[in-house]
Design a protein around this motif. Structure first.
Motif, PDB file in Angstrom:
ATOM      1  N   PRO A   1      -7.387   0.300   9.107  1.00 60.82           N
ATOM      2  CA  PRO A   1      -7.469   1.715   8.712  1.00 60.82           C
ATOM      3  C   PRO A   1      -8.151   2.623   9.731  1.00 60.82           C
ATOM      4  O   PRO A   1      -7.868   3.819   9.777  1.00 60.82           O
TER       5      PRO A   1
ATOM      6  N   THR B   1      -8.630  -1.371   2.987  1.00 56.83           N
ATOM      7  CA  THR B   1      -8.022  -0.459   2.029  1.00 56.83           C
ATOM      8  C   THR B   1      -7.332   0.669   2.790  1.00 56.83           C
ATOM      9  O   THR B   1      -7.958   1.346   3.611  1.00 56.83           O
ATOM     10  N   TYR B   2      -6.061   0.858   2.487  1.00 60.21           N
ATOM     11  CA  TYR B   2      -5.256   1.890   3.146  1.00 60.21           C
ATOM     12  C   TYR B   2      -4.926   2.983   2.140  1.00 60.21           C
ATOM     13  O   TYR B   2      -4.457   2.701   1.043  1.00 60.21           O
ATOM     14  N   LYS B   3      -5.148   4.212   2.515  1.00 62.69           N
ATOM     15  CA  LYS B   3      -4.806   5.347   1.671  1.00 62.69           C
ATOM     16  C   LYS B   3      -3.576   6.071   2.212  1.00 62.69           C
ATOM     17  O   LYS B   3      -3.201   7.126   1.723  1.00 62.69           O
ATOM     18  N   THR B   4      -2.957   5.465   3.229  1.00 62.00           N
ATOM     19  CA  THR B   4      -1.770   6.058   3.839  1.00 62.00           C
ATOM     20  C   THR B   4      -0.560   5.217   3.506  1.00 62.00           C
ATOM     21  O   THR B   4      -0.598   4.332   2.640  1.00 62.00           O
TER      22      THR B   4
ATOM     23  N   ASN C   1       2.137   2.474   3.370  1.00 64.27           N
ATOM     24  CA  ASN C   1       2.318   1.057   3.657  1.00 64.27           C
ATOM     25  C   ASN C   1       3.515   0.898   4.591  1.00 64.27           C
ATOM     26  O   ASN C   1       4.619   1.313   4.251  1.00 64.27           O
TER      27      ASN C   1
ATOM     28  N   ASN D   1       3.337   3.859  -1.067  1.00 68.80           N
ATOM     29  CA  ASN D   1       2.189   3.730  -1.960  1.00 68.80           C
ATOM     30  C   ASN D   1       0.952   3.247  -1.203  1.00 68.80           C
ATOM     31  O   ASN D   1       1.070   2.466  -0.263  1.00 68.80           O
ATOM     32  N   PRO D   2      -0.263   3.696  -1.603  1.00 65.16           N
ATOM     33  CA  PRO D   2      -1.488   3.134  -1.032  1.00 65.16           C
ATOM     34  C   PRO D   2      -1.542   1.630  -1.301  1.00 65.16           C
ATOM     35  O   PRO D   2      -0.968   1.143  -2.286  1.00 65.16           O
TER      36      PRO D   2
ATOM     37  N   ASP E   1      -3.831  -2.396  -0.465  1.00 62.07           N
ATOM     38  CA  ASP E   1      -4.961  -3.174   0.042  1.00 62.07           C
ATOM     39  C   ASP E   1      -4.434  -4.407   0.753  1.00 62.07           C
ATOM     40  O   ASP E   1      -3.384  -4.960   0.385  1.00 62.07           O
TER      41      ASP E   1
END
Length: 306
Positions: free
Chosen positions: A71, A126-129, A131, A138-139, A141
Motif C-alpha cells: 500500500p 490493507t488496500y483501500k484502492t 484490487n 473492491n477494497p 486485504d
C-alpha cells in the motif's frame, strides 16, 4: 645422407600439418543461433504428440500468482494460490471438482524483502484502492499466512472454449488440425483472440495429445510470436519460452506481454506469465505443476458418485 635429409624434412612437414590440425580442432566452434519461436513450438508439437492422454479422470494442478506494490508503494508483494481441478472424461456436462489453497504472500525479490524488513516486516496489508485482480474494484486485504484448502463442485463448462461463445460437450468435438482449431477458436480471424484461446487450450484444458500438438503448430504459424530462449519459471523449472503481446484487459490502448514456457523435452506447458509491456516485469503467472490422466477417482467428497 641426402635421403636422410629428405626424410627428416618430410617428418617436419608432417608434424607441422598435425599441429595445424590440432589447432583447428581446438578452435572455438561457430556459435549456434538460438531457436526461433516457430522452431520451439514445432518441436513442442512433435514431443507432446507422443505423450499419453488416457484415463477416466483428468487432473490439472496449478499455482496461480500475482505481483503488486504494497500500500505504501515501497516494495512488491507476490501472492500465490494452489488450484487443483479434476474433470471426469467423457461428457463435459458432468460436474468437475476444484480444490484451492491460498499459499500466502511474501516480498517478490531480495530487494523487495530488504524494503519489507525496513518497513517492519508486516504480515498483512490493507488496500483501500482497486484490487488489481478484481474488476469490480473492491477494497481488499492481503495476508502473509497461508490458508486452509477448500473444495467445491462446478458445473460451468463454458470456460473450456473461453470467449468463443460455444460450449464443449465432449472432448472429441475439438478438431486435431491447425485449420480446424483456427475455424473454431477465432472464426472472425482475430489473432489476439486466437492466441489467447490457444495458450489456454495448451495449458489448461483436457485435450488429446493430437489436439495440443495442433494448437502448438497453429501458434507457430501466427505473426507476432517471438522466442525468448531458455528461462526459469516461478517454480524453478527451466524451459523454452515464446512471447506475444495482447491488449491490456483493463487499460484501453495499452498492452501486456504473455509468455508461454514449455518443457523442451516433453513439450508439456510449464507456465504462462503476464509481463509489463515496457519493462518486462512479471505481473502474474500460472504455473502448471502437473497434468495427469488417471483411472483412479479423486479422493474428496463427491455427491454425484453412484
Amino acid at each position: 645422407m641426402r635421403a636422410a635429409r629428405w626424410t627428416a624434412f618430410g617428418l617436419g612437414l608432417a608434424s607441422a600439418a598435425t599441429a595445424a590440425a590440432v589447432l583447428l580442432s581446438t578452435a572455438a566452434p561457430e556459435p549456434v543461433a538460438p531457436p526461433s519461436a516457430r522452431q520451439i513450438l514445432l518441436a513442442a508439437a512433435t514431443s507432446v504428440a507422443k505423450q499419453p492422454a488416457d484415463g477416466s479422470w483428468w487432473g490439472n494442478k496449478l499455482v496461480r500468482g500475482a505481483r503488486f506494490h504494497d500500500p505504501t508503494g515501497r516494495y512488491v508483494i507476490q501472492t500465490a494460490t494452489a488450484e487443483e481441478t479434476w474433470i471426469p472424461v467423457g461428457e463435459m456436462t458432468e460436474p468437475h471438482w476444484i480444490v484451492q489453497r491460498y499459499l500466502g504472500a511474501k516480498p517478490a525479490t531480495p530487494e523487495d524483502e530488504a524494503a519489507w524488513r525496513a518497513a517492519g516486516s508486516p504480515r498483512s496489508w490493507t488496500y483501500k484502492t482497486v484490487n488489481p485482480n478484481d474488476l469490480a474494484g473492491n477494497p481488499f486485504d492481503v495476508e502473509a499466512a497461508p490458508g486452509e484448502p477448500e473444495s467445491f463442485e462446478s458445473r460451468d463448462v463454458d470456460w473450456r472454449l473461453l470467449s468463443t461463445g460455444k460450449t464443449l460437450d465432449a472432448m472429441d468435438e475439438l478438431p486435431a488440425t491447425p485449420e480446424g482449431l483456427r475455424a473454431l477458436l477465432a472464426p472472425s480471424g482475430d489473432v489476439d483472440l486466437l492466441l489467447e484461446n490457444l495458450q489456454s487450450l495448451i495449458a489448461y484444458i483436457p485435450v488429446s495429445s493430437e489436439v495440443r500438438a495442433a494448437a502448438y503448430r497453429l501458434m507457430a504459424s501466427l505473426p507476432g510470436v517471438i522466442a525468448r530462449g531458455a528461462v526459469t519459471d516461478q517454480l524453478g523449472r527451466t524451459g523454452q519460452a515464446v512471447e506475444y503481446r495482447r491488449p491490456h484487459p483493463r487499460r484501453a490502448g495499452h498492452h501486456v506481454r504473455v509468455r508461454l514456457i514449455v518443457d523442451q523435452v516433453t513439450g508439456e506447458p510449464l507456465s504462462v506469465e503476464t509481463l509489463t509491456d515496457d519493462t518486462g516485469e512479471l505481473q502474474s503467472f500460472v504455473a502448471v505443476e502437473e497434468s495427469v490422466w488417471t483411472d483412479r477417482e479423486p479422493d474428496f467428497p463427491n455427491p454425484y458418485r453412484d
